[in-house]
Design an enzyme around this catalytic site. Sequence first.
Site, short mmCIF file in Angstrom:
data_model
loop_
_atom_site.label_atom_id
_atom_site.label_comp_id
_atom_site.label_asym_id
_atom_site.label_seq_id
_atom_site.Cartn_x
_atom_site.Cartn_y
_atom_site.Cartn_z
N LYS A 106 18.44 -20.50 65.95
CA LYS A 106 19.45 -20.97 65.44
C LYS A 106 19.41 -22.62 65.33
O LYS A 106 18.74 -23.30 66.22
CB LYS A 106 20.78 -20.69 66.17
CG LYS A 106 22.09 -20.59 65.69
CD LYS A 106 22.61 -19.50 65.02
CE LYS A 106 23.75 -19.38 64.41
NZ LYS A 106 23.89 -18.00 63.73
P1 NAD Z 1 33.33 -20.54 57.76
O1 NAD Z 1 33.18 -22.09 58.20
O2 NAD Z 1 33.31 -19.94 56.48
O3 NAD Z 1 34.94 -20.02 58.41
C1 NAD Z 1 35.34 -20.21 59.79
C2 NAD Z 1 36.93 -20.19 59.68
O4 NAD Z 1 37.36 -20.41 61.01
C3 NAD Z 1 37.69 -21.22 58.80
O5 NAD Z 1 38.55 -20.73 57.98
C4 NAD Z 1 38.18 -22.20 59.84
O6 NAD Z 1 39.56 -22.92 59.32
C5 NAD Z 1 38.62 -21.14 60.97
N1 NAD Z 1 38.76 -21.76 62.30
C6 NAD Z 1 38.13 -22.78 63.05
N2 NAD Z 1 38.73 -22.86 64.33
C7 NAD Z 1 39.70 -22.00 64.47
C8 NAD Z 1 40.64 -21.90 65.36
N3 NAD Z 1 40.61 -22.32 66.26
N4 NAD Z 1 41.54 -20.67 65.06
C9 NAD Z 1 41.69 -19.93 63.74
N5 NAD Z 1 40.91 -20.37 62.90
C10 NAD Z 1 39.67 -21.27 63.07
O7 NAD Z 1 32.54 -19.97 58.86
P2 NAD Z 1 31.77 -18.35 58.79
O8 NAD Z 1 30.48 -18.41 58.10
O9 NAD Z 1 32.99 -17.35 58.34
O10 NAD Z 1 31.88 -17.93 60.43
C11 NAD Z 1 32.50 -17.61 61.16
C12 NAD Z 1 31.99 -17.04 62.46
O11 NAD Z 1 31.20 -15.78 62.04
C13 NAD Z 1 31.13 -17.77 63.12
O12 NAD Z 1 31.12 -17.43 64.49
C14 NAD Z 1 29.77 -17.57 62.63
O13 NAD Z 1 28.61 -17.56 63.66
C15 NAD Z 1 29.79 -15.88 62.61
N6 NAD Z 1 28.94 -15.43 61.63
C16 NAD Z 1 28.81 -15.89 60.41
C17 NAD Z 1 27.88 -15.38 59.69
C18 NAD Z 1 27.90 -15.56 57.87
O14 NAD Z 1 27.08 -15.10 57.10
N7 NAD Z 1 28.62 -16.49 57.49
C19 NAD Z 1 27.05 -14.37 59.84
C20 NAD Z 1 27.24 -13.93 61.36
C21 NAD Z 1 28.22 -14.58 62.15
#
Ligand code: NAD
Length: 419
Positions: A106
């Site tokens: 990561k």
């Molecule tokens: P992203 O940046 O697209 O979305 C994150 C969202 O969370 C945004 O809408 C933001 O406004 C919101 N957010 C941030 N802080 C917040 C809070 N305190 N309360 C409510 N909402 C809040 O990111 P993503 O890619 O969707 O990733 C989100 C999670 O999923 C992370 O933990 C990431 O590690 C995990 N993840 C993502 C992927 C991927 O392919 N995108 C894969 C595996 C895991």
Amino acid sequence: MSEDVNPFESLQEQIDDAAAYLDVPEDVLTRLKNPERVLETNLTIEMDDGSLQTFRAYRSQFNGDRGPYKGGIRYHPGVTRDEVKALSGWMVYKCATVDIPYGGGKGGIVVDPRELSDGELERLTRSFAKELRPIIGEDQDIPAPDVNTGQREMNWIKDTYETLENTTAPGVITGKAIESGGSEGRVEATGRSTMLTAREAFDYLDKDIEGATVAVQGFGNAGSVAAQLTQEDLGGKIVAASDSSGAVYNPDGFDVAALKEFKTRTGSLTGYENATEEFTNEDLLTLDVDLLIPAALENAIDGDLARDVQADVIVEAANGPLTPDADDVLTERDVHVFPDILANAGGVTVSYFEWVQNRQRFYWPESRVNDELERHIVEAFEGLVDAYETNDLPNYRTAAYVVAIERVVKAYDEAGTWP
Ligand code: NAD
């Protein structure tokens, strides 16, 4: 949300919890709990006004026993060395849970990308790619998107790597745009595996997902797709969603596609005209719903908040949204938690398909990607509940780690120790 819980300590505790049910020698366990190496670097770039600014960045390569290191790159002001180490460890056990031939890695840059222009972000990304170049590669370490990074950043990293190496190597990074060698279905993959996990979980628990009420914390890539597919494919009723601006609620359920369009247009969920109420993120996490999907960041629910959670089932789209204390409380309260290392594994699974397609220079239609993803998630779910029942384990997270640790230890045993 608990800021104090160190996610690396949470990871180590999760591994210890599962290892208690396995016969893993202490010296091997130490290896399973610590990264093989961490790159820490300071990236200095020229800003648009001619000044210089330096940003700290990390890449953790946690374990490569089952294949090349694999995992995303995050841009966030809260990135820390320990957070990156934790996230890289979760990748090891996630890849092992869904049985794809990767280890875990990561990366992250301590930056608020909203404060940088597109040009500054490109220079920062290319600067990081230059630092990463000696340690990444199609067979070494394969980054991908994470919070605040996406296709654009992946395309820049690929281009920088290929330019410096004087080659074409699209499989050096995944999550690219289709034209740059990306895969159909990659953008939706994380949310799709969350939806599939919810479907399998409700079926396993003998509950109806059709008409079930659902709250989604974090309406980004993972959360918004999970919400949309849960509504469209399973008939779930999305009654609440939140982003960093706050939460919106409608007891009759939202049209998720319209809510997404509003968020894309205005940049936030709050102010949405079809919401009957707006409240805080904490309120959303303790709402009385059938299914809660945390899809924002780690440590969203700590032990205190867990006592107020009213959902029957939690399916984790985010990485590490529950602290170990929260896990203990929810296990005691018989709340069914289906862990991140299964539920959000769709992202890395379709990244694996992207890499396979890149290596073969032969591209699949979306239907094949989605079918293969479904097969991996359903088989992983079955493996998890089998381990849960056979070993009489306390919760599904421990079951996932039991399955995953066994696979990593087997690969390590077979390889032997060198030198
Ligand atoms: P992203 O940046 O697209 O979305 C994150 C969202 O969370 C945004 O809408 C933001 O406004 C919101 N957010 C941030 N802080 C917040 C809070 N305190 N309360 C409510 N909402 C809040 O990111 P993503 O890619 O969707 O990733 C989100 C999670 O999923 C992370 O933990 C990431 O590690 C995990 N993840 C993502 C992927 C991927 O392919 N995108 C894969 C595996 C895991």
